[in-house]
Design an enzyme around this catalytic site. Sequence first.
Site, PDB file in Angstrom:
ATOM      1  N   GLY A 111      -9.488   4.733  -6.515  1.00  0.00           N
ATOM      2  CA  GLY A 111      -8.212   4.024  -6.649  1.00  0.00           C
ATOM      3  C   GLY A 111      -7.148   4.549  -5.705  1.00  0.00           C
ATOM      4  O   GLY A 111      -7.421   4.912  -4.553  1.00  0.00           O
ATOM      5  N   SER A 113      -1.906   4.535 -14.425  1.00  0.00           N
ATOM      6  CA  SER A 113      -2.805   4.328 -15.586  1.00  0.00           C
ATOM      7  C   SER A 113      -3.306   2.900 -15.791  1.00  0.00           C
ATOM      8  O   SER A 113      -4.094   2.666 -16.722  1.00  0.00           O
ATOM      9  CB  SER A 113      -2.170   4.808 -16.910  1.00  0.00           C
ATOM     10  OG  SER A 113      -2.275   6.207 -17.048  1.00  0.00           O
ATOM     11  N   ASP A 140       0.872  -1.182   0.000  1.00  0.00           N
ATOM     12  CA  ASP A 140       0.000   0.000   0.000  1.00  0.00           C
ATOM     13  C   ASP A 140       0.905   1.227   0.000  1.00  0.00           C
ATOM     14  O   ASP A 140       1.646   1.452   0.953  1.00  0.00           O
ATOM     15  CB  ASP A 140      -0.870  -0.043   1.262  1.00  0.00           C
ATOM     16  CG  ASP A 140      -1.765   1.171   1.402  1.00  0.00           C
ATOM     17  OD1 ASP A 140      -1.644   2.127   0.605  1.00  0.00           O
ATOM     18  OD2 ASP A 140      -2.593   1.175   2.332  1.00  0.00           O
ATOM     19  N   ILE A 141       0.830   2.019  -1.057  1.00  0.00           N
ATOM     20  CA  ILE A 141       1.768   3.142  -1.206  1.00  0.00           C
ATOM     21  C   ILE A 141       1.586   4.190  -0.114  1.00  0.00           C
ATOM     22  O   ILE A 141       2.531   4.914   0.212  1.00  0.00           O
ATOM     23  CB  ILE A 141       1.657   3.761  -2.629  1.00  0.00           C
ATOM     24  CG1 ILE A 141       2.917   4.568  -2.962  1.00  0.00           C
ATOM     25  CG2 ILE A 141       0.390   4.601  -2.770  1.00  0.00           C
ATOM     26  CD1 ILE A 141       3.046   4.935  -4.424  1.00  0.00           C
ATOM     27  N   VAL A 187      -8.279   2.226 -13.444  1.00  0.00           N
ATOM     28  CA  VAL A 187      -9.440   2.818 -14.134  1.00  0.00           C
ATOM     29  C   VAL A 187      -9.086   3.282 -15.549  1.00  0.00           C
ATOM     30  O   VAL A 187      -9.930   3.239 -16.452  1.00  0.00           O
ATOM     31  CB  VAL A 187      -9.969   4.019 -13.310  1.00  0.00           C
ATOM     32  CG1 VAL A 187     -11.113   4.717 -14.015  1.00  0.00           C
ATOM     33  CG2 VAL A 187     -10.430   3.570 -11.936  1.00  0.00           C
ATOM     34  N   ASP A 213      -5.532   7.295  -5.857  1.00  0.00           N
ATOM     35  CA  ASP A 213      -5.783   8.720  -5.594  1.00  0.00           C
ATOM     36  C   ASP A 213      -6.675   8.862  -4.345  1.00  0.00           C
ATOM     37  O   ASP A 213      -6.355   9.626  -3.413  1.00  0.00           O
ATOM     38  CB  ASP A 213      -6.468   9.316  -6.838  1.00  0.00           C
ATOM     39  CG  ASP A 213      -6.495  10.837  -6.855  1.00  0.00           C
ATOM     40  OD1 ASP A 213      -5.947  11.462  -5.934  1.00  0.00           O
ATOM     41  OD2 ASP A 213      -7.082  11.388  -7.812  1.00  0.00           O
TER      42      ASP A 213
HETATM   43  N1  AR6 Z   1      -1.266   1.547  -3.108  1.00  0.00           N
HETATM   44  C1  AR6 Z   1      -0.702   1.162  -4.285  1.00  0.00           C
HETATM   45  N2  AR6 Z   1      -1.410   0.934  -5.402  1.00  0.00           N
HETATM   46  C2  AR6 Z   1      -2.756   1.096  -5.342  1.00  0.00           C
HETATM   47  C3  AR6 Z   1      -3.428   1.510  -4.173  1.00  0.00           C
HETATM   48  C4  AR6 Z   1      -2.623   1.736  -3.013  1.00  0.00           C
HETATM   49  N3  AR6 Z   1      -3.149   2.125  -1.861  1.00  0.00           N
HETATM   50  N4  AR6 Z   1      -4.762   1.572  -4.453  1.00  0.00           N
HETATM   51  C5  AR6 Z   1      -4.915   1.210  -5.743  1.00  0.00           C
HETATM   52  N5  AR6 Z   1      -3.711   0.919  -6.284  1.00  0.00           N
HETATM   53  P1  AR6 Z   1      -5.958   3.624 -10.404  1.00  0.00           P
HETATM   54  P2  AR6 Z   1      -5.295   5.062 -12.917  1.00  0.00           P
HETATM   55  C6  AR6 Z   1      -3.376   0.477  -7.654  1.00  0.00           C
HETATM   56  O1  AR6 Z   1      -7.276   3.260 -10.948  1.00  0.00           O
HETATM   57  O2  AR6 Z   1      -5.532   3.848 -13.733  1.00  0.00           O
HETATM   58  C7  AR6 Z   1      -8.592   7.799  -9.959  1.00  0.00           C
HETATM   59  O3  AR6 Z   1      -9.972   7.932  -9.746  1.00  0.00           O
HETATM   60  C8  AR6 Z   1      -4.458  -0.147  -8.507  1.00  0.00           C
HETATM   61  O4  AR6 Z   1      -4.689  -1.502  -8.116  1.00  0.00           O
HETATM   62  O5  AR6 Z   1      -5.859   4.131  -9.001  1.00  0.00           O
HETATM   63  O6  AR6 Z   1      -4.072   5.889 -13.192  1.00  0.00           O
HETATM   64  C9  AR6 Z   1      -7.935   9.112 -10.359  1.00  0.00           C
HETATM   65  O7  AR6 Z   1      -8.551  10.228  -9.754  1.00  0.00           O
HETATM   66  C10 AR6 Z   1      -3.816  -0.051  -9.893  1.00  0.00           C
HETATM   67  O8  AR6 Z   1      -2.883  -1.121 -10.070  1.00  0.00           O
HETATM   68  O9  AR6 Z   1      -5.225   4.782 -11.328  1.00  0.00           O
HETATM   69  C11 AR6 Z   1      -8.111   9.121 -11.845  1.00  0.00           C
HETATM   70  O10 AR6 Z   1      -9.383   9.624 -12.213  1.00  0.00           O
HETATM   71  C12 AR6 Z   1      -3.015   1.259  -9.816  1.00  0.00           C
HETATM   72  O11 AR6 Z   1      -2.975   1.604  -8.410  1.00  0.00           O
HETATM   73  C13 AR6 Z   1      -8.014   7.665 -12.224  1.00  0.00           C
HETATM   74  O12 AR6 Z   1      -8.380   6.931 -11.051  1.00  0.00           O
HETATM   75  C14 AR6 Z   1      -3.610   2.412 -10.590  1.00  0.00           C
HETATM   76  O13 AR6 Z   1      -5.022   2.347 -10.583  1.00  0.00           O
HETATM   77  C15 AR6 Z   1      -6.593   7.283 -12.577  1.00  0.00           C
HETATM   78  O14 AR6 Z   1      -6.579   5.965 -13.066  1.00  0.00           O
END
Ligand code: AR6
Length: 169
Positions: free
Chosen positions: A31, A116, A9-10, A119, A33
């Site tokens: 996600g 990326s 978990d980052i 989502v 963010d």
């Molecule tokens: N620690 C590490 N990685 C994580 C965590 C965490 N706590 N939570 C999720 N991930 P995404 P995107 C992973 O969808 O595709 C947001 O709504 C997740 O499993 O978070 O760049 C933003 O506001 C995946 O492998 O980011 C944007 O609108 C990775 O992080 C949109 O999503 C990225 O997934 C950005 O989409």
Amino acid sequence: MKLEIMTGDITRMQVDAIVNAANTTLLGGGGVDGAIHAAAGPELLAECKTLGGCETGQAKITKGYRLPASYVIHTPGPVWRGGDYGEARQLADCYKNSLSLAVSRGCETVAFPSISTGVYRFPLQLASEIAVKTILDFLKTDKLLRRVTIVCFDDHTKSFYDKALEKLK
Ligand code: AR6
């Protein structure tokens, strides 16, 4: 090897800066963010509101507030639209511009999520190869960074980054 890949978990990373896979509004989302904003507290959103958004591939920095990390670097990754819209270059820019900004603020340790590939649906194999290549290229000329960590949320994601590193190192 200054580049390390792990599952975790980052928001728990004790590093100088963590990178947020943001959107261009910088006003939060789901996600990673959402997790970063939840862990940092409302002061993070308050600072983000002063930044005026951020273009895809660019990066902006805030304090880390209640996070163990001192800074958060916010970078909106590209939405995958089939690959013919400059997505690969934009994703490389996310990594490059985030690292440049980190170094300009004196950061020696930086952690990235898998930008990326959630989502925004960027294919994991291509995304992991771009991430690893861009970070390794940056490390070749940089003197400040001691450690760059890619923090994958699950082992499936990590397996792609491990393969990319094996192939490119
Ligand atoms: N620690 C590490 N990685 C994580 C965590 C965490 N706590 N939570 C999720 N991930 P995404 P995107 C992973 O969808 O595709 C947001 O709504 C997740 O499993 O978070 O760049 C933003 O506001 C995946 O492998 O980011 C944007 O609108 C990775 O992080 C949109 O999503 C990225 O997934 C950005 O989409």
